[in-house]
Design a protein around this motif. Structure first.
Motif, short mmCIF file in Angstrom:
data_model
loop_
_atom_site.label_atom_id
_atom_site.label_comp_id
_atom_site.label_asym_id
_atom_site.label_seq_id
_atom_site.Cartn_x
_atom_site.Cartn_y
_atom_site.Cartn_z
N LYS A 191 0.83 -1.21 0.00
CA LYS A 191 0.00 0.00 0.00
C LYS A 191 0.86 1.27 0.00
CE LYS A 191 -4.32 -1.63 0.63
NZ LYS A 191 -4.35 -2.51 -0.53
N LYS A 192 2.09 1.15 0.48
CA LYS A 192 2.98 2.31 0.55
C LYS A 192 3.72 2.54 -0.77
CE LYS A 192 3.48 3.00 5.34
NZ LYS A 192 2.07 2.92 5.67
N TRP A 193 3.63 1.58 -1.70
CA TRP A 193 4.37 1.70 -2.95
C TRP A 193 3.78 2.77 -3.85
CZ3 TRP A 193 5.76 -3.83 -5.08
CH2 TRP A 193 6.53 -4.50 -4.13
N ASN A 194 4.61 3.29 -4.74
CA ASN A 194 4.15 4.28 -5.73
C ASN A 194 3.28 3.60 -6.77
OD1 ASN A 194 5.56 6.51 -4.69
ND2 ASN A 194 7.45 5.75 -5.61
N ILE A 195 2.35 4.36 -7.33
CA ILE A 195 1.46 3.83 -8.36
C ILE A 195 1.82 4.45 -9.71
CG2 ILE A 195 -0.94 3.77 -9.17
CD1 ILE A 195 -1.76 3.81 -6.21
N LEU A 196 1.88 3.59 -10.72
CA LEU A 196 2.10 4.05 -12.10
C LEU A 196 0.92 3.59 -12.95
CD1 LEU A 196 5.73 3.33 -13.36
CD2 LEU A 196 4.67 5.51 -12.95
N TYR A 197 0.16 4.53 -13.45
CA TYR A 197 -0.90 4.19 -14.40
C TYR A 197 -0.30 4.30 -15.80
CZ TYR A 197 -4.48 4.64 -10.78
OH TYR A 197 -5.25 4.45 -9.67
N PRO A 198 -0.70 3.42 -16.73
CA PRO A 198 -0.17 3.53 -18.11
C PRO A 198 -0.43 4.90 -18.74
CG PRO A 198 -1.31 1.44 -17.81
CD PRO A 198 -1.53 2.24 -16.56
N VAL A 199 -1.51 5.57 -18.31
CA VAL A 199 -1.85 6.89 -18.84
C VAL A 199 -0.70 7.88 -18.61
CG1 VAL A 199 -3.48 8.82 -18.61
CG2 VAL A 199 -4.29 6.48 -18.41
N TYR A 200 0.03 7.73 -17.49
CA TYR A 200 1.09 8.68 -17.14
C TYR A 200 2.15 8.79 -18.23
CZ TYR A 200 -0.47 8.60 -12.22
OH TYR A 200 -1.18 8.71 -11.06
N ILE A 201 2.39 7.70 -18.98
CA ILE A 201 3.46 7.73 -19.98
C ILE A 201 2.92 7.50 -21.39
CG2 ILE A 201 5.27 7.07 -18.35
CD1 ILE A 201 5.09 4.22 -19.46
N ILE A 216 4.92 -2.23 -18.74
CA ILE A 216 5.50 -1.42 -17.67
C ILE A 216 6.14 -2.33 -16.62
CG2 ILE A 216 4.98 0.20 -15.80
CD1 ILE A 216 2.80 1.38 -17.64
N GLY A 217 5.44 -3.43 -16.28
CA GLY A 217 5.97 -4.39 -15.31
C GLY A 217 7.28 -5.00 -15.78
N ASP A 218 7.33 -5.40 -17.07
CA ASP A 218 8.56 -5.97 -17.61
C ASP A 218 9.71 -4.97 -17.57
OD1 ASP A 218 7.25 -8.32 -18.09
OD2 ASP A 218 6.95 -7.98 -20.24
N CYS A 219 9.41 -3.71 -17.85
CA CYS A 219 10.44 -2.67 -17.79
C CYS A 219 10.95 -2.48 -16.36
CB CYS A 219 9.91 -1.36 -18.35
SG CYS A 219 9.54 -1.45 -20.10
N CYS A 220 10.03 -2.56 -15.39
CA CYS A 220 10.43 -2.43 -13.99
C CYS A 220 11.35 -3.58 -13.58
CB CYS A 220 9.21 -2.40 -13.07
SG CYS A 220 8.28 -0.87 -13.19
N SER A 221 11.02 -4.80 -14.03
CA SER A 221 11.88 -5.94 -13.68
C SER A 221 13.24 -5.80 -14.37
CB SER A 221 11.22 -7.27 -14.03
OG SER A 221 11.02 -7.38 -15.41
N GLN A 279 11.49 10.07 -12.61
CA GLN A 279 12.61 9.43 -13.30
C GLN A 279 12.23 8.02 -13.75
OE1 GLN A 279 15.57 9.94 -10.18
NE2 GLN A 279 16.84 11.09 -11.60
N LEU A 280 11.47 7.32 -12.91
CA LEU A 280 11.02 5.98 -13.28
C LEU A 280 10.14 6.03 -14.51
CD1 LEU A 280 10.79 2.93 -12.70
CD2 LEU A 280 8.82 3.45 -11.29
N MET A 281 9.20 7.00 -14.55
CA MET A 281 8.32 7.13 -15.71
C MET A 281 9.13 7.39 -16.98
SD MET A 281 4.92 9.14 -14.45
CE MET A 281 5.49 10.23 -13.18
N LEU A 282 10.14 8.25 -16.90
CA LEU A 282 10.96 8.55 -18.07
C LEU A 282 11.73 7.32 -18.53
CD1 LEU A 282 12.24 12.07 -16.98
CD2 LEU A 282 10.67 11.59 -18.86
N HIS A 283 12.31 6.55 -17.57
CA HIS A 283 13.05 5.33 -17.93
C HIS A 283 12.13 4.29 -18.56
CE1 HIS A 283 16.44 6.81 -15.54
NE2 HIS A 283 17.15 5.84 -16.11
#
Length: 135
Positions: A9-19, A45-50, A95-99
């Motif tokens: 619950k404390k983790w950041n959220i990334l919606y695909p809309v953001y990028i 997005i998940g694959d990119c995070c891994s 920075q994560l969104m840009l990467h």
């Protein structure tokens, strides 16, 4: 990773809309359109995070409030429990969104799909509005 589950619950959220380069800032895009990518999915997005060695969790049952037809979001953890960064190159959500936006177009599932569309766009580039021409 099992130890992080209660704290998700404390983790950041990334919606695909953001990028998503197809969206405007009013529709929820958070990064520059030139740096954004076209219609990213949660899986990409998940694959990119891994790939960036960042733990993530995909939540398919959730939707973006401004566009609730767009299902799914990705929760990411940028920092460990002790506060150190998982990836020293990424210290903020921006920075994560840009990467991620940089990596998604090179995603293996996407490279095959992009080929035919890029060729068809080479045709007429005029935007034709419907309706009658004035003489």
């Amino acid at each position: 990773m099992d130890g992080d589950v209660p704290n998700i619950k404390k983790w950041n959220i990334l919606y695909p809309v953001y990028i998503n380069s197809k969206k405007t800032i009013a529709e929820g895009r958070r990064i520059n359109a030139s740096k954004a990518c076209e219609n990213p999915t949660c899986a990409e997005i998940g694959d990119c995070c891994s790939h960036l060695k960042i733990p993530f969790a995909i939540e398919i049952d959730k939707a973006y409030p401004r566009d609730f037809m767009q299902r799914g979001r990705v929760r990411v953890s940028l920092k460990r429990e002790d506060g150190t960064l998982y990836n020293p190159a990424i210290s903020s959500r921006k920075q994560l969104m840009l990467h991620v936006a940089e990596l998604v177009p090179r995603h293996p599932g996407r490279t095959k799909k992009q080929e035919p569309t890029s060729n068809s766009n080479a045709g007429p580039s005029k935007s034709t509005k419907g309706g009658r021409k004035k003489r």
